[in-house]
Design an enzyme around this catalytic site. Structure first.
Site, mmCIF file in Angstrom:
data_model
loop_
_atom_site.group_PDB
_atom_site.id
_atom_site.type_symbol
_atom_site.label_atom_id
_atom_site.label_comp_id
_atom_site.label_asym_id
_atom_site.label_seq_id
_atom_site.Cartn_x
_atom_site.Cartn_y
_atom_site.Cartn_z
ATOM 1 N N GLY A 78 4.628 -28.112 -24.335
ATOM 2 C CA GLY A 78 5.490 -28.252 -23.173
ATOM 3 C C GLY A 78 6.448 -29.426 -23.283
ATOM 4 O O GLY A 78 6.459 -30.172 -24.260
ATOM 5 N N ASP A 79 7.238 -29.589 -22.249
ATOM 6 C CA ASP A 79 8.298 -30.599 -22.216
ATOM 7 C C ASP A 79 7.861 -31.777 -21.342
ATOM 8 O O ASP A 79 6.688 -32.148 -21.343
ATOM 9 C CB ASP A 79 9.594 -29.957 -21.712
ATOM 10 C CG ASP A 79 10.852 -30.642 -22.244
ATOM 11 O OD1 ASP A 79 11.078 -31.807 -21.855
ATOM 12 O OD2 ASP A 79 11.592 -30.020 -23.021
ATOM 13 N N ILE A 80 8.763 -32.337 -20.582
ATOM 14 C CA ILE A 80 8.466 -33.533 -19.800
ATOM 15 C C ILE A 80 7.972 -33.167 -18.404
ATOM 16 O O ILE A 80 8.421 -32.175 -17.813
ATOM 17 C CB ILE A 80 9.702 -34.456 -19.705
ATOM 18 C CG1 ILE A 80 9.310 -35.865 -19.251
ATOM 19 C CG2 ILE A 80 10.767 -33.855 -18.790
ATOM 20 C CD1 ILE A 80 10.398 -36.911 -19.476
ATOM 21 N N THR A 81 7.039 -33.937 -17.894
ATOM 22 C CA THR A 81 6.589 -33.775 -16.516
ATOM 23 C C THR A 81 6.229 -35.128 -15.935
ATOM 24 O O THR A 81 6.228 -36.143 -16.634
ATOM 25 C CB THR A 81 5.413 -32.787 -16.414
ATOM 26 O OG1 THR A 81 5.276 -32.375 -15.044
ATOM 27 C CG2 THR A 81 4.101 -33.405 -16.898
ATOM 28 N N HIS A 83 3.438 -37.305 -13.393
ATOM 29 C CA HIS A 83 2.150 -37.416 -12.710
ATOM 30 C C HIS A 83 2.203 -38.634 -11.797
ATOM 31 O O HIS A 83 2.810 -39.654 -12.136
ATOM 32 C CB HIS A 83 0.995 -37.595 -13.699
ATOM 33 C CG HIS A 83 0.862 -36.489 -14.689
ATOM 34 N ND1 HIS A 83 0.891 -35.169 -14.333
ATOM 35 C CD2 HIS A 83 0.691 -36.506 -16.039
ATOM 36 C CE1 HIS A 83 0.745 -34.415 -15.418
ATOM 37 N NE2 HIS A 83 0.630 -35.208 -16.464
ATOM 38 N N ALA A 148 2.385 -27.403 -12.840
ATOM 39 C CA ALA A 148 2.804 -27.323 -14.242
ATOM 40 C C ALA A 148 1.570 -27.336 -15.134
ATOM 41 O O ALA A 148 0.539 -27.924 -14.787
ATOM 42 C CB ALA A 148 3.711 -28.502 -14.589
ATOM 43 N N PHE A 162 -3.471 -29.178 -16.254
ATOM 44 C CA PHE A 162 -2.503 -28.812 -15.212
ATOM 45 C C PHE A 162 -2.238 -29.973 -14.267
ATOM 46 O O PHE A 162 -3.056 -30.878 -14.113
ATOM 47 C CB PHE A 162 -2.993 -27.593 -14.408
ATOM 48 C CG PHE A 162 -4.311 -27.786 -13.712
ATOM 49 C CD1 PHE A 162 -4.385 -28.379 -12.459
ATOM 50 C CD2 PHE A 162 -5.492 -27.356 -14.304
ATOM 51 C CE1 PHE A 162 -5.604 -28.552 -11.812
ATOM 52 C CE2 PHE A 162 -6.718 -27.524 -13.670
ATOM 53 C CZ PHE A 162 -6.769 -28.123 -12.419
ATOM 54 N N CYS A 179 10.012 -30.129 -17.097
ATOM 55 C CA CYS A 179 9.699 -29.061 -18.053
ATOM 56 C C CYS A 179 10.952 -28.536 -18.750
ATOM 57 O O CYS A 179 10.954 -27.434 -19.295
ATOM 58 C CB CYS A 179 8.947 -27.920 -17.367
ATOM 59 S SG CYS A 179 7.433 -28.450 -16.537
#
Length: 220
Positions: A78-81, A83, A148, A162, A179
């Site tokens: 996956g890409d950027i997220t 938290h 995500a 997740f 993302c």
């Protein structure tokens, strides 16, 4: 919990499960690896998956420091997220040989647990073809992501997992292209319902659905 500290703990559990599987495969008579589900809230942090683009982080290193936001390049897909507080981050360290050896089914099962949890709050959610995660109004005029997913899997042992927006501070998503998707919004249960939620209550409901879907009993 600090992101790095939690990542290190995941890696310990992951390595123990993988080494146990290797030992069993080499003929040692040992119990199967234990399965774990970690729930955590992190301080403000951005994480970039190994297939992500650094350009999707919209802040400089100085701006990150000034705003007290951590940033990690990590070993999940996956890409950027983002938290942060008010978000349920779930890290299943599961030996999929004990369930099913299909990573796409695994992701869809985690998504389904979140979809079923949302339905208990009268929030209708689903999926968008070709995009991982849980979405509201996915085929409508205002698709918005509420959870995500990004995982690592080796020898059918999983880690990472997740991020489920319950009472998340959504303005932090404006500092990234979540993302790598720049044409869809991000939302939370709090935004959809117009009120904050009891995090423990949501976790309990989510745990029931995960337990049912994977046919397991959790022991605290």
């Amino acid at each position: 919990m600090d992101y790095q500290a939690c990542w290190d703990y995941q890696e310990e559990l992951f390595a123990a499960a993988v080494s146990r599987k290797i030992a069993i495969r080499n003929g040692e008579e040992l119990p199967l690896p234990e399965n774990h589900l970690l729930y955590v809230e992190h301080p403000h942090v951005f994480t970039l998956g190994k297939s992500g683009e650094e350009e999707n982080l919209l802040l400089t290193e100085q701006e990150l420091n000034d705003q007290g936001i951590q940033y990690y390049k990590i070993n999940r897909g996956g890409d950027i997220t983002y938290h942060g507080p008010g978000q349920i981050v779930g890290y299943p360290i599961f030996d999929l040989d004990q369930f099913f050896t299909d990573i796409h089914r695994y992701l869809r099962t985690l998504e389904e647990a979140i979809i079923l949890t949302l339905s208990e709050y009268q929030i209708e959610a689903g999926r968008i073809d070709g995009l991982t995660g849980v979405w509201i109004d996915g085929d409508g005029e205002n698709p918005r992501k509420i959870a995500a997913l990004g995982v690592k899997c080796s020898r059918w042992v999983t880690m990472h997992g997740f991020a489920f927006n319950v009472n998340s501070q959504l303005e932090y998503f404006d500092k990234i292209i979540p993302c790598g998707i720049d044409d869809k919004a991000v939302t939370s249960m709090e935004k959809e319902l117009g009120r904050s939620l009891d995090m423990n209550e949501v976790k309990e409901k989510l745990s029931v659905h995960i337990a049912n879907l994977f046919d397991v009993d959790f022991v605290n």
